[in-house]
Enzyme design. Structure first.
Site, short mmCIF file in Angstrom:
data_model
loop_
_atom_site.label_atom_id
_atom_site.label_comp_id
_atom_site.label_asym_id
_atom_site.label_seq_id
_atom_site.Cartn_x
_atom_site.Cartn_y
_atom_site.Cartn_z
N SER A 129 5.61 -3.40 5.06
CA SER A 129 6.44 -4.21 5.94
C SER A 129 5.69 -5.48 6.33
O SER A 129 6.29 -6.55 6.48
CB SER A 129 6.85 -3.42 7.18
OG SER A 129 5.72 -2.91 7.83
N ASP A 174 0.20 -6.01 -2.51
CA ASP A 174 1.44 -5.94 -1.71
C ASP A 174 2.16 -7.29 -1.69
O ASP A 174 3.37 -7.37 -1.88
CB ASP A 174 1.12 -5.52 -0.27
CG ASP A 174 0.38 -4.20 -0.20
OD1 ASP A 174 0.29 -3.52 -1.24
OD2 ASP A 174 -0.12 -3.86 0.88
C1 GLA Z 1 -2.89 -1.49 1.11
C2 GLA Z 1 -3.43 -2.88 0.77
C3 GLA Z 1 -3.35 -3.15 -0.73
C4 GLA Z 1 -3.98 -2.02 -1.53
C5 GLA Z 1 -3.44 -0.67 -1.05
C6 GLA Z 1 -4.13 0.49 -1.73
O1 GLA Z 1 -1.53 -1.43 0.85
O2 GLA Z 1 -2.72 -3.88 1.45
O3 GLA Z 1 -3.99 -4.38 -1.04
O4 GLA Z 1 -5.36 -2.05 -1.47
O5 GLA Z 1 -3.56 -0.51 0.34
O6 GLA Z 1 -3.93 0.48 -3.09
#
Ligand code: GLA
Length: 388
Positions: A129, A174
């Site tokens: 989010s 993300d």
């Molecule tokens: C979170 C972080 C990502 C990634 C994941 C694990 O979502 O924001 O950059 O490292 O954890 O894969």
């Protein structure tokens, strides 16, 4: 009434005028390749159909005014002000952080804007989010200011916002997924070069089911940053004999040699996860392309076990949820997704077994944890865009 209708009406009630534009950025689910992004590895996420919308209209007060339908806190700041992170846990940091990144590159809004956000990504579910909030803001201001950044630059600015305004030293996964998603596809992203291949998520009669542990995702910035630091430590130790920049560059054979150089046992296990996950991710994408969903699912299961035993980011609730899924017929594979410690699992479930899955996994999970799970059937959706 649709979510957008509610947003438009609320905007008018709050600001006394009509919305001029609406933008949307999705959350993401990562299929495999966890905690590899900040190790120069590959990930395999897809954007979701739910995310964060932003309604915006220019004002003549020279202020950026922030409000959300999900959070009571509101803020305003002048377009010429020095922007600093707001102390404490403010949702506005994610939005302001994204605008501040553009300002660092010399792009500031020439006039004030009224902003109203509305999200339907369950908060704390590990479905990004926060990335959706950063990306929708960076994308909107890119258009409003006519600054011409590409989607990858928008993802990078959103990631920098997370580092500097939320204090999480996250990788790019993300924000990239939220910026670059394509309907029906997952993104096979090399996080060291940002080369991306969009792979059709062809699951032949199977669905992606997300199961929310409803145990708020306790991956505090502290624990996450600790993992990042441990991986850096491992690289430093290994560099005494191997010329590497990132852990994910090592093959399993090289790691068998290299791990002897890591003095700390915990750090060694963290590194082992990263190297084995990089290999699994590669195999999983090959399996998917070959239509071998069975193998893809087994690699998901192995990913969960490695995150549980070597990386230690699963926790009781995610383990209970994954184990309940593994016991079900019609499940190809199941694992935690995202940062870990609460949040969601992702499972690949035969279409005609989805209802049974929800019922049985929900019941088994409740029995073990006392908590009521929530399920969503996910569709791989498009990245950030203007809706109107
Ligand atoms: C979170 C972080 C990502 C990634 C994941 C694990 O979502 O924001 O950059 O490292 O954890 O894969």
């Amino acid at each position: 009434m649709t979510n957008t209708d509610v947003l438009l009406r609320s905007f008018e009630e709050r600001y006394g005028r009509k919305t001029e534009r609406v933008y949307f950025a999705p959350g993401r689910v990562n299929m495999i390749g966890e905690h590899t992004d900040y190790n120069g590895g590959r990930v395999f996420p897809c954007a979701l159909s739910f995310g964060t919308s932003l309604a915006v209209a220019a004002n003549d007060s020279g202020l950026l005014r922030f409000a959300s339908l999900n959070m009571p806190e509101t803020r305003e700041t002048g377009i010429g002000d020095q922007w600093h992170p707001i102390e404490g846990k403010s949702w506005v940091n994610y939005a302001l952080g994204a605008i501040a990144q553009a300002a660092k590159k010399g792009v500031r809004p020439a006039q004030g804007y009224d902003l109203l956000y509305s999200g339907d990504v369950p908060i704390g579910a590990g479905l990004s989010s926060s990335a959706a909030l950063e990306v929708v803001t960076a994308f909107a201001f890119n258009e409003l200011c006519g600054s011409g950044f590409c989607r990858t630059e928008i993802a990078q600015m959103a990631q920098a916002a997370e580092h500097e305004y939320a204090g999480v030293q996250c990788g790019i996964m993300d924000q990239f997924a939220s910026a670059q998603g394509r309907q029906g596809h997952a993104m096979y992203l090399d996080c060291s070069t940002l080369d991306c291949e969009w792979v059709p998520l062809d699951l032949t009669g199977m669905q992606i089911v997300l199961a929310n542990t409803r145990s708020p995702h306790k991956l505090s910035s502290g624990v996450y940053n600790e993992r990042v630091a441990q991986c850096r430590q491992a690289v430093e130790d290994i560099r005494k004999a191997f010329d590497i920049q990132h852990l994910a560059e090592l093959t399993a054979e090289q790691f068998a040699e290299a791990e002897k150089l890591i003095s700390d046992e915990t750090v060694r296990r963290r590194a082992r996860h990263v190297v084995s996950e990089a290999e699994r991710t590669k195999q999983a994408v090959e399996a998917l392309k070959a239509g071998n969903i069975g193998l893809f699912g087994r690699l998901m299961n192995a990913s969960h076990a490695s995150l549980r035993d070597d990386y230690e980011v699963t926790g009781r609730e995610l383990d209970a949820m994954a184990e309940a899924a593994w016991a079900e017929e019609g499940v190809a594979g199941s694992r935690m997704t995202g940062g870990g410690f609460g949040g969601c699992t992702v499972s690949i479930v035969r279409e005609d077994a989805v209802e049974e899955f929800k019922k049985n996994v929900g019941a088994a999970y409740k029995k073990r944890t006392g908590l009521t799970a929530e399920f969503y059937v996910a569709q791989a959706g498009d990245g950030v865009r203007r809706l109107m």
